[in-house]
Design an enzyme around this catalytic site. Sequence first.
Site, PDB file in Angstrom:
ATOM      1  N   SER A 321       0.693  -1.200  -0.039  1.00 36.58           N
ATOM      2  CA  SER A 321      -0.082  -0.032  -0.078  1.00 36.58           C
ATOM      3  C   SER A 321       0.857   1.253  -0.098  1.00 36.58           C
ATOM      4  CB  SER A 321      -0.899   0.019   1.160  1.00 36.58           C
ATOM      5  OG  SER A 321      -1.563   1.195   1.402  1.00 36.58           O
ATOM      6  N   TRP A 324       2.475   1.706  -3.294  1.00 35.26           N
ATOM      7  CA  TRP A 324       1.307   2.143  -4.493  1.00 35.26           C
ATOM      8  C   TRP A 324       1.435   3.450  -4.345  1.00 35.26           C
ATOM      9  CZ3 TRP A 324      -2.837   4.925  -3.825  1.00 35.26           C
ATOM     10  CH2 TRP A 324      -3.846   5.050  -5.030  1.00 35.26           C
ATOM     11  N   HIS A 325       1.638   4.211  -3.281  1.00 37.71           N
ATOM     12  CA  HIS A 325       1.420   5.564  -3.396  1.00 37.71           C
ATOM     13  C   HIS A 325       2.461   6.426  -4.065  1.00 37.71           C
ATOM     14  CE1 HIS A 325      -1.734   4.871  -0.151  1.00 37.71           C
ATOM     15  NE2 HIS A 325      -2.428   5.849  -0.426  1.00 37.71           N
ATOM     16  N   GLY A 326       3.723   5.794  -4.243  1.00 34.00           N
ATOM     17  CA  GLY A 326       4.778   6.508  -4.641  1.00 34.00           C
ATOM     18  C   GLY A 326       5.962   5.749  -4.665  1.00 34.00           C
ATOM     19  N   PHE A 481      -0.641  10.303  -7.515  1.00 27.81           N
ATOM     20  CA  PHE A 481      -0.408   8.730  -6.966  1.00 27.81           C
ATOM     21  C   PHE A 481      -1.286   7.962  -8.392  1.00 27.81           C
ATOM     22  CE2 PHE A 481      -0.782  10.434  -2.665  1.00 27.81           C
ATOM     23  CZ  PHE A 481       0.639  10.632  -2.672  1.00 27.81           C
TER      24      PHE A 481
END
Length: 481
Positions: A321, A324-326, A481
């Site tokens: 997670s 996934w954001h960066g 994102f």
Amino acid sequence: MLFNSFAFALFLPVVFLLYWRVTKTLQQQNILLLIASYFFYGCWDWRFLFLLAFSTFLDFFTGLKIMNAPTRRNKQLWLWLSITINLGFLGFFKYYNFFVTSFAEAISNVGLHVNPWTLSVILPVGISFYTFHGLSYVFDIYRDRIKAERNFVEYALFVSFFPLLVAGPIERATHLLPQIKESRKFDYSKMVDGLRQILWGLFKKIIIADQSAQYVNLIFSDPSSFSGSTLVLGVIFFAFQIYGDFSGYSDIALGTARLFGIELLRNFAYPYFSRDIAEFWRRWHISLSSWFRDYLYIPLGGSKGGTWMKVRNTFIIFLVSGFWHGANWTFIVWGGLNAIYFMPLLLTNKNRDNLQIVAAGKTFPTLKELFSMLLTFGLTCFAWIFFRAKDMSHALAYIKHMFSRSLFSAPNFYSINDAKKTLLFILFFLIVEWMGREQPYAIARIGGVKRRYIRWLSYYAIIWVIINYSTKEQTFIYFQF
């Protein structure tokens, strides 16, 4: 095109009028929404319309192949083709430079020097969201949860419906496709409810998020120049910036979809009123958390195995997670911190203790509930430092100066007086959110007020604040994102 832009203020009424006044059939409605969605996305950068169209066609085609495959092995081949290409595009645009530079740094630690070949690539806005839309669709077909869609227009609209296209919520085919396929009739009450939620979303974005952003940018730009207490204030401002920004976007998206007779998945449920981290993650970015639960955590074994499996799967979920954001180690650390916060609840089987909203049916929480909320908010804010920092050294420097002797002094910087006004807005915002915490969104209850003049006075007051305290048009954080 931004939701908080003048262009969108023109775009939405035009599409709305064409949708309800000009189109005569369901097919015409869907075609109009699809054209509007591609126009909406193309206003950002028309060149990436090809990537969106290719991703859409890929999953539409592989979905049919998976459904019609004669053997399980053939199904798996088509599934992995979709996964590989989808994640390949996502990895190239979002993570290529990260992996290359991280590899070069690792090699240099053992005495070898390489010159990493990085690329100047633009991250296509919304690619993480529409990629996950398509992947959930092919996963559900592979698991025989749904049948593959044979109408390309309807599937393409599911992927690219403009309210959710660039920042979610991450929809499921089981939820959205049936609505796209069903006849939709104009409902005045739904329209009013949608406009009300849009209004509250704009308040969150323009008054809470954008007002907070100016102090976040100032304080995070040079943490060594500020006292520890000021740095704490900076983190609190960021907590409300990202919440107001992202939940505000989600409110506008849900309200906009409702104008067209479509209900999207709820993405936020008052997360800062959570009593533990497990509850926080059930209320924050709900569509992403549930996506990882259904398509990663459960396939890995979920909580059915022993303690080691539960711990392993929890860390995988939070680390993925974060990533996934960066493409930055700060996001991975942010995810890891939340996994650590989660561990005591998991190991003591208390991660599902708080399933209902706090103090349901009551005006005030108990002292225990208040303490739990403040502790959870504090832990969340500390993790937000890594989310906001530009790199690990920046995050560590921020924390170091925050826990200096000046931590117990009064916050002070040249615009502190203006910041007090923003703090009052945040306080007002918290009161409204608390009072409306049992509703789908905070001001939903206004619609039930019998006296019309009170309803309209409330709307005009919010509009007046938005107009008079709006700052320069700012993009939404989650576009990156």
